[in-house]
Motif scaffolding. Structure first.
Motif, PDB file in Angstrom:
ATOM      1  N   GLY A 219      -3.976 -15.681  -3.794  1.00  0.00           N
ATOM      2  CA  GLY A 219      -4.379 -14.407  -3.228  1.00  0.00           C
ATOM      3  C   GLY A 219      -3.253 -13.398  -3.162  1.00  0.00           C
ATOM      4  O   GLY A 219      -2.089 -13.707  -3.386  1.00  0.00           O
ATOM      5  N   ILE A 220      -3.615 -12.181  -2.826  1.00  0.00           N
ATOM      6  CA  ILE A 220      -2.657 -11.098  -2.689  1.00  0.00           C
ATOM      7  C   ILE A 220      -2.572 -10.735  -1.215  1.00  0.00           C
ATOM      8  O   ILE A 220      -3.586 -10.569  -0.547  1.00  0.00           O
ATOM      9  N   LEU A 221      -1.368 -10.609  -0.707  1.00  0.00           N
ATOM     10  CA  LEU A 221      -1.172 -10.227   0.681  1.00  0.00           C
ATOM     11  C   LEU A 221      -0.834  -8.750   0.774  1.00  0.00           C
ATOM     12  O   LEU A 221      -0.182  -8.192  -0.092  1.00  0.00           O
ATOM     13  N   THR A 222      -1.276  -8.133   1.846  1.00  0.00           N
ATOM     14  CA  THR A 222      -0.925  -6.745   2.088  1.00  0.00           C
ATOM     15  C   THR A 222       0.500  -6.694   2.622  1.00  0.00           C
ATOM     16  O   THR A 222       1.132  -7.726   2.860  1.00  0.00           O
ATOM     17  N   ALA A 223       1.003  -5.510   2.842  1.00  0.00           N
ATOM     18  CA  ALA A 223       2.373  -5.349   3.324  1.00  0.00           C
ATOM     19  C   ALA A 223       2.584  -5.944   4.702  1.00  0.00           C
ATOM     20  O   ALA A 223       3.705  -6.269   5.082  1.00  0.00           O
ATOM     21  N   THR A 224       1.505  -6.112   5.476  1.00  0.00           N
ATOM     22  CA  THR A 224       1.611  -6.743   6.790  1.00  0.00           C
ATOM     23  C   THR A 224       1.065  -8.163   6.771  1.00  0.00           C
ATOM     24  O   THR A 224       0.689  -8.711   7.795  1.00  0.00           O
ATOM     25  N   SER A 225       1.029  -8.760   5.566  1.00  0.00           N
ATOM     26  CA  SER A 225       0.677 -10.172   5.369  1.00  0.00           C
ATOM     27  C   SER A 225      -0.768 -10.505   5.706  1.00  0.00           C
ATOM     28  O   SER A 225      -1.070 -11.626   6.125  1.00  0.00           O
ATOM     29  N   ARG A 226      -1.677  -9.565   5.525  1.00  0.00           N
ATOM     30  CA  ARG A 226      -3.111  -9.871   5.625  1.00  0.00           C
ATOM     31  C   ARG A 226      -3.620 -10.268   4.249  1.00  0.00           C
ATOM     32  O   ARG A 226      -3.232  -9.675   3.248  1.00  0.00           O
ATOM     33  N   ARG A 227      -4.483 -11.263   4.200  1.00  0.00           N
ATOM     34  CA  ARG A 227      -5.051 -11.710   2.927  1.00  0.00           C
ATOM     35  C   ARG A 227      -6.080 -10.702   2.439  1.00  0.00           C
ATOM     36  O   ARG A 227      -7.119 -10.505   3.055  1.00  0.00           O
TER      37      ARG A 227
ATOM     38  N   LEU B 225       0.827  -1.182   0.000  1.00  0.00           N
ATOM     39  CA  LEU B 225       0.000   0.000   0.000  1.00  0.00           C
ATOM     40  C   LEU B 225       0.872   1.246   0.000  1.00  0.00           C
ATOM     41  O   LEU B 225       2.034   1.219   0.367  1.00  0.00           O
ATOM     42  N   ASP B 226       0.265   2.352  -0.394  1.00  0.00           N
ATOM     43  CA  ASP B 226       0.959   3.632  -0.345  1.00  0.00           C
ATOM     44  C   ASP B 226       1.141   4.008   1.110  1.00  0.00           C
ATOM     45  O   ASP B 226       0.181   4.246   1.826  1.00  0.00           O
ATOM     46  N   ILE B 227       2.371   4.049   1.570  1.00  0.00           N
ATOM     47  CA  ILE B 227       2.618   4.298   2.982  1.00  0.00           C
ATOM     48  C   ILE B 227       3.236   5.669   3.225  1.00  0.00           C
ATOM     49  O   ILE B 227       3.935   5.885   4.200  1.00  0.00           O
ATOM     50  N   GLY B 228       2.981   6.577   2.334  1.00  0.00           N
ATOM     51  CA  GLY B 228       3.354   7.963   2.563  1.00  0.00           C
ATOM     52  C   GLY B 228       4.834   8.205   2.783  1.00  0.00           C
ATOM     53  O   GLY B 228       5.233   9.058   3.563  1.00  0.00           O
ATOM     54  N   GLY B 229       5.672   7.425   2.114  1.00  0.00           N
ATOM     55  CA  GLY B 229       7.093   7.676   2.215  1.00  0.00           C
ATOM     56  C   GLY B 229       7.804   6.764   3.194  1.00  0.00           C
ATOM     57  O   GLY B 229       9.020   6.698   3.217  1.00  0.00           O
ATOM     58  N   TRP B 230       7.043   6.007   4.015  1.00  0.00           N
ATOM     59  CA  TRP B 230       7.668   5.112   4.993  1.00  0.00           C
ATOM     60  C   TRP B 230       7.737   3.722   4.404  1.00  0.00           C
ATOM     61  O   TRP B 230       6.950   2.851   4.721  1.00  0.00           O
ATOM     62  N   ASN B 231       8.672   3.495   3.498  1.00  0.00           N
ATOM     63  CA  ASN B 231       8.758   2.184   2.876  1.00  0.00           C
ATOM     64  C   ASN B 231       9.775   1.311   3.591  1.00  0.00           C
ATOM     65  O   ASN B 231      10.213   1.609   4.690  1.00  0.00           O
ATOM     66  N   GLU B 232      10.131   0.162   2.980  1.00  0.00           N
ATOM     67  CA  GLU B 232      10.974  -0.825   3.641  1.00  0.00           C
ATOM     68  C   GLU B 232      12.290  -0.243   4.123  1.00  0.00           C
ATOM     69  O   GLU B 232      12.813  -0.628   5.151  1.00  0.00           O
ATOM     70  N   ASP B 233      12.843   0.691   3.390  1.00  0.00           N
ATOM     71  CA  ASP B 233      14.060   1.370   3.830  1.00  0.00           C
ATOM     72  C   ASP B 233      13.663   2.790   4.188  1.00  0.00           C
ATOM     73  O   ASP B 233      13.807   3.706   3.416  1.00  0.00           O
TER      74      ASP B 233
END
Length: 208
Positions: free
Chosen positions: A71-79, A23-31
């Protein structure tokens, strides 16, 4: 619910593959500090509608880890397929906050007992702690700083602590804060959404 063929709020990955929807996390990505994470994808509404329709024709196999193989998982692994179109709107609001907060909590640069940086503390207090249902009791006289550390009861779990100016220290669950946030902002859909989004955490007795 989400099985209607005219729904365009979600899409399925190609058969036999596994993808993660970021999802669009407003600039707070993995790094943290880099640009925004990938958005909802580039498929057109027609493509999403066709894929959604095909996904309802036969049961989707579930792997040994309980994940939907197609299925597609969200960034926090929710289905994602478990959420209705209306619930996806809530998901798009909550997921970025949850992801950013979790990354602060588990940041390897913080040892147990370390104070958060000014930036991280501001994020946690303004976007998470302010939604705690028992905020006044947790904060004591006045908040001095926020720290991270092992939970007193769940030693394998890391959580946030607010330390007041009089030395009072109290842990708080960011997940409970987000649950309350959903209840306040989306009263009509909060119960169903919270049961799906926070179910795993509650079943494991996690105080994150």
């Amino acid at each position: 619910m989400h099985g209607q063929s005219n729904s365009v709020c979600g899409s399925q990955s190609p058969k036999g593959t596994h993808t993660e929807r970021s999802l669009d996390i407003g600039g707070w990505n993995e790094d943290r500090g880099q640009d925004k994470a990938p958005g909802w994808g580039s498929l057109s509404a027609g493509d999403r509608r066709n894929q959604r329709s095909r996904s309802t024709q036969s049961p989707t196999p579930v792997g040994p880890d309980g994940r939907n193989a197609n299925g597609i998982l969200t960034a926090t692994s929710r289905r994602l397929d478990l959420f209705t179109c209306e619930e996806e709107k809530i998901l798009n609001d909550v997921e970025p906050i949850s992801l950013s907060t979790k990354r602060i909590l588990h940041n390897s640069s913080y040892n147990d007992g370390d104070r958060l940086s000014d930036e991280d503390q501001s994020w946690v207090l303004n976007n998470v702690f302010q939604h705690h249902s028992d905020k006044a009791t947790k904060m004591g006289e006045k908040i001095d700083y926020v720290t991270v550390g092992k939970h007193d009861k769940y030693q394998g779990t890391r959580c946030f602590f607010v330390v007041s100016t009089n030395g009072f220290r109290a842990d708080f669950s960011y997940l409970k804060c987000l649950e309350n946030y959903v209840k306040q902002k989306y009263p009509d859909g909060a119960e169903a959404f919270n049961q799906k989004y926070f179910k795993k955490c509650h079943s494991e007795g996690m105080n994150q």
